[in-house]
Design a protein around this motif. Structure first.
Motif, PDB file in Angstrom:
ATOM      1  N   LEU A  87     -70.434 -23.760  57.352  1.00 28.19           N
ATOM      2  CA  LEU A  87     -70.991 -25.206  58.132  1.00 28.19           C
ATOM      3  C   LEU A  87     -70.028 -25.303  59.352  1.00 28.19           C
ATOM      4  N   GLN A  88     -70.512 -25.804  60.493  1.00 31.61           N
ATOM      5  CA  GLN A  88     -69.763 -25.967  61.584  1.00 31.61           C
ATOM      6  C   GLN A  88     -69.981 -27.675  62.133  1.00 31.61           C
ATOM      7  N   GLY A  89     -68.661 -27.930  62.672  1.00 35.65           N
ATOM      8  CA  GLY A  89     -68.642 -29.372  63.054  1.00 35.65           C
ATOM      9  C   GLY A  89     -67.862 -29.389  64.441  1.00 35.65           C
ATOM     10  N   LYS A  90     -67.625 -30.505  64.890  1.00 32.37           N
ATOM     11  CA  LYS A  90     -66.807 -30.787  65.908  1.00 32.37           C
ATOM     12  C   LYS A  90     -65.383 -31.472  65.798  1.00 32.37           C
ATOM     13  N   SER A  91     -65.300 -31.614  64.436  1.00 29.40           N
ATOM     14  CA  SER A  91     -63.827 -32.374  64.347  1.00 29.40           C
ATOM     15  C   SER A  91     -63.515 -32.025  62.980  1.00 29.40           C
ATOM     16  N   VAL A  92     -62.148 -31.738  62.562  1.00 31.12           N
ATOM     17  CA  VAL A  92     -61.635 -31.340  61.208  1.00 31.12           C
ATOM     18  C   VAL A  92     -61.932 -32.274  60.380  1.00 31.12           C
ATOM     19  N   PRO A  93     -62.371 -31.867  59.243  1.00 31.74           N
ATOM     20  CA  PRO A  93     -62.827 -32.948  58.021  1.00 31.74           C
ATOM     21  C   PRO A  93     -61.413 -33.722  57.646  1.00 31.74           C
ATOM     22  N   HIS A  94     -61.741 -35.072  57.430  1.00 30.07           N
ATOM     23  CA  HIS A  94     -60.647 -35.644  56.653  1.00 30.07           C
ATOM     24  C   HIS A  94     -60.512 -35.264  55.337  1.00 30.07           C
ATOM     25  N   TYR A  95     -61.695 -34.964  54.580  1.00 32.11           N
ATOM     26  CA  TYR A  95     -61.843 -34.626  53.249  1.00 32.11           C
ATOM     27  C   TYR A  95     -63.079 -33.604  53.209  1.00 32.11           C
ATOM     28  N   ALA A  96     -62.649 -32.527  52.253  1.00 30.28           N
ATOM     29  CA  ALA A  96     -63.622 -31.518  51.931  1.00 30.28           C
ATOM     30  C   ALA A  96     -63.222 -31.032  50.489  1.00 30.28           C
ATOM     31  N   ALA A  97     -64.434 -31.083  49.656  1.00 30.90           N
ATOM     32  CA  ALA A  97     -64.304 -30.639  48.334  1.00 30.90           C
ATOM     33  C   ALA A  97     -65.566 -30.139  47.582  1.00 30.90           C
ATOM     34  N   ILE A  98     -65.510 -29.178  46.959  1.00 31.49           N
ATOM     35  CA  ILE A  98     -66.618 -28.732  46.260  1.00 31.49           C
ATOM     36  C   ILE A  98     -66.660 -29.576  44.628  1.00 31.49           C
ATOM     37  N   GLU A  99     -68.020 -29.553  44.399  1.00 31.98           N
ATOM     38  CA  GLU A  99     -68.232 -30.500  43.221  1.00 31.98           C
ATOM     39  C   GLU A  99     -67.492 -29.409  41.846  1.00 31.98           C
TER      40      GLU A  99
END
Length: 585
Positions: free
Chosen positions: A227-239
């Motif tokens: 996945l790509q985005g333009k900001s560091v995620p505050h939160y990222a977690a796998i189910e």
């Protein structure tokens, strides 16, 4: 494909305290213990080419202290010798030196562009480790914290490209096959981003699966998705079951495979649109309509068939399928309609049965035509809309309710173009299934309440801080409000030097750690053992919330911070501090 469900977070009113009166500063002493480290923490400072806010958030504010949520009061860190060090606390008064449980095989100092080493505890017996140089280790540990049964054994090790840190990892079993999934965070150079920072953020979702080869347990990469985005995620977690992931971010993330497919479809659509010119052009007045159809070369009057009826029209060439056919938008005087050939075009005149009303379309549901408005009609429309426009910013400043002036808006009233959102991605379709627009609900921190569940995230709600537990197995109510820290949203906003925020699994307190020395502790309201009155209102106060402050005897910057039900752990470059917050039940 179904569109993503636009959801909202449901606040439990019973967990809010509208009568909360604030925190009372308590001077009660906090027991604080200090351990000197044999080798300094393997801190990696930002390089000159890591100058963006994303680099600072991802790596500069990294938490070097790792809490093992499967075994309370077990913490880990990596030192400069590449050793994974563990401290297991059973008795505060008899603290032992941190012990080595694993040593990274690679020489960390040999890589010039390395990042900080990262650890994540995928289950009670499995750990994922990144050495910061681009290698991922999957380790089977046995029962951690127990020297007799604990043995860290490498089950998988592979170079996965540019350096990364581990954002999250989980273990799960499907069809009797054991798998480990991890999220790897990178901030990478983006040559195509000429207007922005020049970098993009990538999250690689890698799944490693057990492969049984001649009764020899081995693990191999089963799937890699980016996945790509333009900001560091505050939160990222796998189910927990590995079927999806959740991301809280300021700017959206997209799967690259899905993005490429969409771009291909868009390009194909654009090419198709360019090839499809309008089949016919039409104009109208209050009395009649004129339809123009461009004809192929060498078409004569005998080759054209035109049929009129009160509410229907058919135009065809020779024995070919009709060029135009369908029900008209309104009725016509079909006996007065005519057609002629002019300049290799067929021109059809239709007389309206009801004069005056303008038709929104010529043929019901037909989008192959293009309406052309003449200059007199354009002028008439512009004149009717003139009262809605002005060349002056405020043409009537003395009006009772003047228009809003952007210069009078305060900073908190300004909405940015992008807004923080919470998204749930499906692992099979790679599509977003649920979206929550967080708006003004500022993200504060995340914490693990139950290691078998996804990490919780804490959001500001008005002045309070609300803790939310993701429930991936409940699609109709995917996020549950489980606790509230009264006024913490307001309190943390005043801490300009804050670096880390944490809370324990029993929600008994929240703690804010500054960059240097100070730790602020905010306890939940508890009943009073003595009688206390509110002087202003003259009523008895039944409970009070206490604020405590701990000041560490250290000048080094704080690198790590973790909270358990009884203790706070604070890591500096050369020392580990233990603060006793609650007594054991």
């Amino acid at each position: 494909m179904e569109a993503a469900a636009n959801c909202s977070l449901r606040v439990k009113r019973l967990l809010l305290d509208p009568k909360f009166e604030g925190y009372k500063l308590s001077l009660e002493p906090l027991a604080c213990y200090q351990l000197g480290l044999d080798s300094a923490v393997a801190e990696v400072k930002l390089r000159d080419d890591q100058y963006t806010l994303d680099h600072m958030r991802a790596f500069g504010m990294y938490n070097y202290l790792h809490l093992d949520s499967w075994y309370q009061d077990n913490i880990y860190y990596v030192d400069q010798l590449g050793r994974v060090m563990n401290l297991s606390v059973t008795l505060d008064a008899a603290l032992r030196k941190p012990r080595e449980v694993f040593r990274l095989p690679s020489d960390l100092t040999a890589c010039d562009n390395r990042l900080c080493a990262s650890i994540h505890f995928s289950s009670s017996t499995w750990v994922t480790i990144s050495d910061g140089t681009g290698s991922l280790y999957l380790i089977k540990t046995g029962k951690r914290g127990d020297a007799a049964s604990e043995k860290w054994e490498i089950m998988f090790n592979e170079e996965l490209g540019s350096p990364f840190v581990i954002a999250h990892s989980v273990c799960f079993v499907k069809s009797d096959v054991h798998s480990v999934a991890g999220l790897l965070l990178r901030v990478e150079k983006d040559e195509l981003d000429a207007k922005g920072s020049g970098f993009h953020v990538s999250l690689e979702w890698v799944t490693i699966t057990e492969v049984d080869k001649e009764d020899n347990q081995r693990y191999e990469i089963f799937k890699r998705r980016i996945l790509q985005g333009k900001s560091v995620p505050h939160y990222a977690a796998i189910e927990p079951d590995g079927d999806g992931l959740m991301i809280v971010s300021y700017k959206p993330f997209r799967f690259m495979q899905d993005e490429e497919n969409q771009l291909e479809k868009k390009e194909d659509g654009k090419i198709a649109d360019k090839k499809k010119d309008p089949v016919y052009y039409w104009q109208q007045t209050e009395d009649d309509l004129t339809v123009t159809i461009h004809l192929p070369q060498d078409i004569t009057k005998d080759d054209i068939q035109v049929q009129f009826s009160p509410d229907h029209i058919i135009v065809a060439l020779k024995s070919q399928p009709p060029l135009v056919e369908g029900k008209l938008c309104s009725s016509i005087d079909h006996e007065s309609c005519t057609w002629i050939i002019r300049d290799n075009s067929l021109e059809i005149s239709l007389i309206k049965k009801d004069e005056g009303p303008m038709w929104p379309e010529l043929i019901v549901g037909d989008t192959r035509g293009e309406f052309i408005m003449d200059s007199s009609q354009c002028s008439a429309v512009a004149e009717r809309l003139m009262h809605l426009t002005s060349e002056e910013m405020n043409p009537n400043p003395d009006k009772e309710n003047p228009p809003c002036n952007a210069q009078e808006l305060e900073e908190c009233d300004i909405f940015l173009e992008d807004s923080t959102s919470l998204c749930r991605f499906d692992g099979n379709t790679l599509k977003i299934t649920h979206v929550v627009n967080l708006g003004s609900n500022q993200y504060l921190f995340s914490a693990v309440m139950d290691p078998k569940e996804m990490p919780c995230f804490c959001l500001r709600h008005d002045i309070d801080a609300l803790l939310w537990q993701p429930r991936s197995d409940q699609p109709d109510s995917m996020w549950e409000h489980i606790a509230t820290f009264n006024a913490l949203g307001y309190v943390q906003a005043s801490k300009q030097d804050k670096k880390f925020t944490a809370c324990p699994p029993n929600y008994s307190y929240a703690a804010i750690c500054e960059c240097l020395r100070r730790v602020f502790i905010y306890r939940q309201p508890t009943p009073l053992s003595t009688v206390l009155y509110n002087r202003k209102e003259g009523r008895q106060v039944g409970q009070v919330a206490k604020q405590l402050v701990a000041t560490l005897e250290a000048s080094d910057p704080i690198l790590g911070f973790q909270a358990t039900n009884e203790r706070l752990f604070v890591l500096t470059t050369k020392s580990l501090f233990l603060i006793k917050v609650n007594t054991e039940n």
